[in-house]
Scaffold this active site. Structure first.
Site, short mmCIF file in Angstrom:
data_model
loop_
_atom_site.label_atom_id
_atom_site.label_comp_id
_atom_site.label_asym_id
_atom_site.label_seq_id
_atom_site.Cartn_x
_atom_site.Cartn_y
_atom_site.Cartn_z
N ASN A 209 -1.35 4.03 -1.54
CA ASN A 209 -0.88 4.41 -2.87
C ASN A 209 -0.34 5.85 -2.80
O ASN A 209 -1.07 6.78 -2.47
CB ASN A 209 -2.04 4.31 -3.87
CG ASN A 209 -1.57 4.58 -5.27
OD1 ASN A 209 -0.86 5.55 -5.51
ND2 ASN A 209 -1.95 3.74 -6.21
N HIS B 254 -0.02 10.05 -5.70
CA HIS B 254 -0.57 11.41 -5.71
C HIS B 254 0.39 12.43 -5.13
O HIS B 254 0.33 13.60 -5.47
CB HIS B 254 -1.92 11.43 -4.98
CG HIS B 254 -2.85 10.40 -5.53
ND1 HIS B 254 -3.57 10.59 -6.69
CD2 HIS B 254 -3.12 9.15 -5.13
CE1 HIS B 254 -4.25 9.51 -6.97
NE2 HIS B 254 -4.01 8.61 -6.04
N HIS C 146 2.72 3.31 -8.63
CA HIS C 146 2.53 2.93 -10.03
C HIS C 146 3.61 3.60 -10.86
O HIS C 146 3.61 4.81 -11.03
CB HIS C 146 1.14 3.39 -10.47
CG HIS C 146 0.74 2.93 -11.85
ND1 HIS C 146 -0.54 3.06 -12.33
CD2 HIS C 146 1.45 2.33 -12.84
CE1 HIS C 146 -0.59 2.56 -13.56
NE2 HIS C 146 0.60 2.13 -13.90
N ARG D 281 4.48 4.37 -14.09
CA ARG D 281 3.86 4.37 -15.42
C ARG D 281 4.92 4.45 -16.51
O ARG D 281 6.00 5.00 -16.29
CB ARG D 281 2.89 5.55 -15.54
CG ARG D 281 1.72 5.48 -14.59
CD ARG D 281 0.74 6.59 -14.88
NE ARG D 281 0.02 6.32 -16.10
CZ ARG D 281 -1.25 5.86 -16.15
NH1 ARG D 281 -1.93 5.67 -15.05
NH2 ARG D 281 -1.82 5.62 -17.31
N ARG E 157 4.75 9.75 -15.53
CA ARG E 157 4.09 11.05 -15.28
C ARG E 157 4.09 11.45 -13.81
O ARG E 157 3.97 12.61 -13.49
CB ARG E 157 2.67 11.05 -15.82
CG ARG E 157 1.71 10.23 -15.01
CD ARG E 157 0.28 10.48 -15.42
NE ARG E 157 -0.01 9.93 -16.73
CZ ARG E 157 -1.24 9.53 -17.08
NH1 ARG E 157 -2.24 9.66 -16.24
NH2 ARG E 157 -1.45 9.00 -18.26
N GLU F 15 3.01 -1.16 -9.02
CA GLU F 15 2.02 -1.34 -10.09
C GLU F 15 2.68 -1.03 -11.41
O GLU F 15 3.39 -0.04 -11.53
CB GLU F 15 0.84 -0.39 -9.91
CG GLU F 15 0.00 -0.66 -8.70
CD GLU F 15 -1.10 0.38 -8.55
OE1 GLU F 15 -1.18 1.32 -9.37
OE2 GLU F 15 -1.84 0.28 -7.58
N THR G 79 -5.84 4.61 -13.80
CA THR G 79 -6.14 3.31 -14.39
C THR G 79 -7.66 3.17 -14.55
O THR G 79 -8.40 3.32 -13.59
CB THR G 79 -5.62 2.18 -13.47
OG1 THR G 79 -4.30 2.54 -13.05
CG2 THR G 79 -5.58 0.87 -14.21
N GLU H 240 -6.23 -8.21 -7.56
CA GLU H 240 -6.76 -7.00 -6.94
C GLU H 240 -8.04 -6.67 -7.68
O GLU H 240 -8.02 -6.41 -8.89
CB GLU H 240 -5.76 -5.84 -7.04
CG GLU H 240 -6.34 -4.56 -6.42
CD GLU H 240 -5.34 -3.41 -6.33
OE1 GLU H 240 -4.11 -3.67 -6.25
OE2 GLU H 240 -5.79 -2.25 -6.35
N HIS I 197 -9.23 1.09 -5.78
CA HIS I 197 -9.58 2.11 -6.77
C HIS I 197 -10.87 2.81 -6.36
O HIS I 197 -11.93 2.20 -6.34
CB HIS I 197 -9.73 1.54 -8.19
CG HIS I 197 -9.39 2.59 -9.21
ND1 HIS I 197 -10.26 3.60 -9.56
CD2 HIS I 197 -8.27 2.82 -9.94
CE1 HIS I 197 -9.68 4.39 -10.46
NE2 HIS I 197 -8.47 3.94 -10.69
#
Ligand code: PXP
Length: 247
Positions: free
Chosen positions: A7, A10, A51, A53, A57, A77, A108, A158, A198
């Protein structure tokens, strides 16, 4: 063997903290999620997860395009909205993971409530599947949600591992692991591919993978990017000292 979906959000979070108003391909706008993804793929990561969003962001639409251009498997995502389904149909990632989204959350929080919005999730899953995209639903390890995921026609789930990752007391952790194990067994028996993610990190991962069967891919971000800060910092400092003449 288990696969890693890195992922990359970040990395975008760090860039946006400084260069929110710059185009993602501006020469100053570092770090670049696509450049980081390239390094991760060269190191063996099997897929990149990002992701997109609704509030953009961290990951931007242009990041997704650059990630897609890498040609590696991309797991996008996104929230279950018509606008996001349209974005995914335009981008054509290999996988889409439908997640719940709440604008105020830091990350999330819970799993997608599939049983409470079965028609909506089914419609999204159908449109995406018709375009050849593998649909996954990010859900809590809960029997009702697993059965609803199957009913929605998604080939993959998931499992949300956050409650396990956050459990500090041994008894709580054991209970969460048992719940995840039962959830994976049920999903597998229904013919669903089982991914998870996660909060997984270098400490809680070994027990997790030893306890939970039938896992295909783990989507992990925060722990890997955090470790990269530590493991890469010495080189970064040395490179800078080199520019200052300290060789
Ligand atoms: N899977 C999903 C669906 C997520 O929303 C996230 C967090 O963005 C992750 C995996 C990765 O979580 P973490 O960054 O805690 O490893």
């Amino acid at each position: 063997m288990l696969k890693l979906g890195l992922n990359i959000d970040h990395v975008a979070t760090l860039r946006q903290a400084r260069y929110r108003d710059y185009a993602v391909d501006h020469p100053l706008a570092e770090p670049s999620p696509a450049a980081a993804a390239k390094i991760a793929l060269a190191a063996g990561a099997h897929a990149i997860t990002a992701h997109l969003r609704e509030d953009r962001r961290h990951i931007q639409d242009a990041d997704v395009a650059l990630l897609q251009q890498l040609g590696a498997p991309l797991n996008l995502e996104m929230a279950v909205t018509a606008a996001m389904v349209d974005r995914a149909l335009a981008v054509q990632p290999r996988d889409v993971c439908l997640v719940p989204e709440n604008r105020r959350e830091v990350t999330t929080e819970g799993g997608l409530g599939v049983s409470g919005q079965l028609d909506r999730v089914t419609r999204a899953a159908r449109s995406l599947s018709a375009a050849g995209i593998t649909v996954s639903l990010f859900i809590d390890p809960d029997e009702q949600q697993i059965r609803a995921a199957k009913a929605a026609g998604a080939p993959c789930i998931e499992l949300h591992t956050g409650a396990y990752a956050n459990a500090l007391a041994a008894a709580d952790r054991d209970r969460r692991l048992a719940t995840l194990r039962d959830a994976a067994e049920l999903a597998h028996s229904l013919g669903l591919q089982v991914n998870a993610g996660h909060g997984l990190n270098y400490q809680n991962l070994p027990r997790f993978i030893a306890s939970v069967p039938h896992l295909d891919t783990l989507n992990i971000g925060h722990a890997v990017i955090s470790r990269a800060v530590y493991s890469g910092l010495a080189t970064a400092v040395k490179d800078l000292l080199g520019l200052l003449g300290w060789r």
